[in-house]
Enzyme design. Structure first.
Site, PDB file in Angstrom:
ATOM      1  NE  ARG A  42      -3.485   2.358   2.600  1.00  0.00           N
ATOM      2  CZ  ARG A  42      -4.492   2.625   3.564  1.00  0.00           C
ATOM      3  NH1 ARG A  42      -4.610   1.733   4.179  1.00  0.00           N
ATOM      4  NH2 ARG A  42      -5.181   3.699   3.559  1.00  0.00           N
ATOM      5  CG  ASN A  51     -11.032  -1.243  -1.318  1.00  0.00           C
ATOM      6  OD1 ASN A  51     -12.261  -1.105  -1.644  1.00  0.00           O
ATOM      7  ND2 ASN A  51     -10.882  -0.579  -0.209  1.00  0.00           N
ATOM      8  CB  CYS A  76     -18.225   0.247  -0.505  1.00  0.00           C
ATOM      9  SG  CYS A  76     -17.044   1.479  -0.059  1.00  0.00           S
ATOM     10  CG  HIS A 101     -13.911   3.578  -3.279  1.00  0.00           C
ATOM     11  ND1 HIS A 101     -12.727   3.236  -3.018  1.00  0.00           N
ATOM     12  CD2 HIS A 101     -14.598   3.112  -2.352  1.00  0.00           C
ATOM     13  CE1 HIS A 101     -12.825   2.554  -1.675  1.00  0.00           C
ATOM     14  NE2 HIS A 101     -13.936   2.597  -1.529  1.00  0.00           N
ATOM     15  CE1 TYR A 133     -11.389   6.067  -1.330  1.00  0.00           C
ATOM     16  CE2 TYR A 133     -13.720   6.061  -0.488  1.00  0.00           C
ATOM     17  CZ  TYR A 133     -12.188   5.485  -0.528  1.00  0.00           C
ATOM     18  OH  TYR A 133     -11.778   4.685   0.490  1.00  0.00           O
TER      19      TYR A 133
END
Length: 421
Positions: free
Chosen positions: A90, A144, A164, A194, A244
């Site tokens: 990440r 995700n 989500c 998102h 987002y």
């Protein structure tokens, strides 16, 4: 009822455990299995999970294992919350795109594509092993990028629904502002995972009074501040975009910010170290307050509600989920995965009808859907050219020089996770 959580060693799992314990009348779990290859971490989380169940009087049995096949055997539902490559991957997703002047984020843009390429093959392998042991099990995906991962599962014929926490977060915020119970708030939530907009906030159900104009008029400053967008922009849109959307509506501003502060991954990694220390305390028998800063708020409530509805044990009739479009949004392919209100039951999730969508939002959805088509193709088949095309198609990238440079960086940073690289 047996439920299995793959990625059960996550520091976020105690939030899920707390939800199972508090909402045990909604979802009657007799056996909960936490599966994770990181055994020492899993045992810390598992120990706290057992103490949470004991404190709240839940009679269910909690099992920990690093054996996936053992963990999923006989499960009625399998929840996926894994992170291939961990926080280290990440960290990379959030940093190398910035070198090219693009947003570094783990679920969208170049970083989101990298996560999809790492994740889709692993999730499909897990799902096949679930199908071998129990073909009737439901797979609930919280991993995700949810839209792409859910589409991969559905295309492979699995009984899957994507979940989500964005919608339930908005539901809770709006309920608080209106002074009503969250159960009284029905969102007109539309988009892709998102990439969503709240176009209505209704009291009592899909046909209830739309309170969104009142919310924007009386609480517009607070709503805009939460989104980190100017109040003027929110008023002009007349809807509430997911946070987002700031990556799209204020891309260059976000890039400048991200270049001047530590990555979110670095913050979460430090938080996880502290949480694991806490989880090792044999006196701790509730989720610590620090967990609230970890992200994924209200996931436990949404997951319990969804699992209960799918397994025929109750839960909400309507819930925002990720499911096949099948004509709901006529400007998208039937096999696109959209995130909307759906009627959920033992047969799965059926999206509710959606009013005509403003071209301002429909156009961006269509663009990102095209990107997701290419991203899934790259995840399933590999190849530098497929990665390049997916990056070129993404509206946060869209220039061949950027796409070329990002392709090189993506492959270089993810070689150990890409069988074809």
């Amino acid at each position: 009822m047996k439920l299995t959580v793959v990625g059960g060693g996550s520091t976020y799992t105690p939030e899920l455990i707390d939800g199972f314990a508090r909402l045990r009348d909604t979802l009657r779990v007799e056996e909960l299995v936490l599966v994770d290859p990181a055994f020492e971490r899993l045992e810390l989380v598992g120990g706290l999970a057992r103490r949470i169940f004991a404190k709240q009087g839940h009679s269910g049995r909690i099992v920990t294992t690093s054996d996936l096949d053992e963990g999923v055997e006989g499960a009625d539902a399998v929840l996926l919350q894994l992170r291939v490559g961990g926080q280290a991957a990440r960290e990379q997703d959030e940093t190398w795109p910035l070198e090219c002047g693009c947003v570094g984020q783990e679920t969208t843009g170049a970083g989101g594509l990298a996560k999809a390429l790492r994740t889709v093959p692993v999730v499909l392998d897990i799902a096949e092993r679930v199908r071998r042991t129990n073909p009737d099990a439901w797979i609930i995906d919280f991993t995700n990028p949810v839209g792409i991962v859910t589409r991969a599962l559905l295309q492979a014929g699995h009984r899957a629904v994507g979940l989500c926490n964005v919608a339930i977060g908005f539901q809770r915020k709006f309920a608080n502002l209106l002074g009503v119970s969250p159960a009284d708030v029905h969102l007109d939530h539309v988009g892709l995972n998102h990439l969503t907009w709240e176009t209505g906030v209704r009291l009592g159900g899909p046909e209830g009074e739309n309170m969104l104009p009142k919310l924007l008029a009386e609480h517009g400053d607070a709503i805009a501040a939460d989104l980190r967008l100017p109040r003027e922009i929110v008023d002009r849109l007349g809807v509430v975009p997911s946070y987002y959307l700031r990556y799209f509506y204020a891309h260059d501003e976000v890039v400048r910010e991200l270049r001047t502060k530590p990555s979110r991954a670095a913050e979460v990694a430090e938080m996880e170290r502290e949480l694991l220390k806490m989880y090792g305390d044999p006196e701790l028998d509730e989720k610590p307050a620090l967990l609230g800063k970890r992200g994924g708020a209200y996931y436990s409530e949404a997951a319990v509600d969804l699992a209960a509805a799918l397994l025929g044990g109750g839960g909400s009739t309507y819930q925002v989920v990720n499911a096949y479009n099948r004509g709901t949004l006529p400007f998208l392919p039937d096999d696109a995965v959209i995130e909307v209100q759906a009627a959920v039951g033992p047969k799965g999730a059926t999206p509710l009808p959606v009013p005509a969508v403003d071209p301002l939002y429909a156009g961006l959805m269509a663009n990102v859907t095209a990107y997701e088509d290419l991203a899934l193709e790259a995840a399933l088949r590999g190849g530098r050219d497929r990665v390049f095309k997916a990056l070129l198609a993404h509206p946060l990238i869209g220039q061949y020089e950027y796409a070329e440079a990002l392709t090189d960086r993506l492959i270089a940073h993810n070689q150990e996770h890409l069988a074809w690289a």
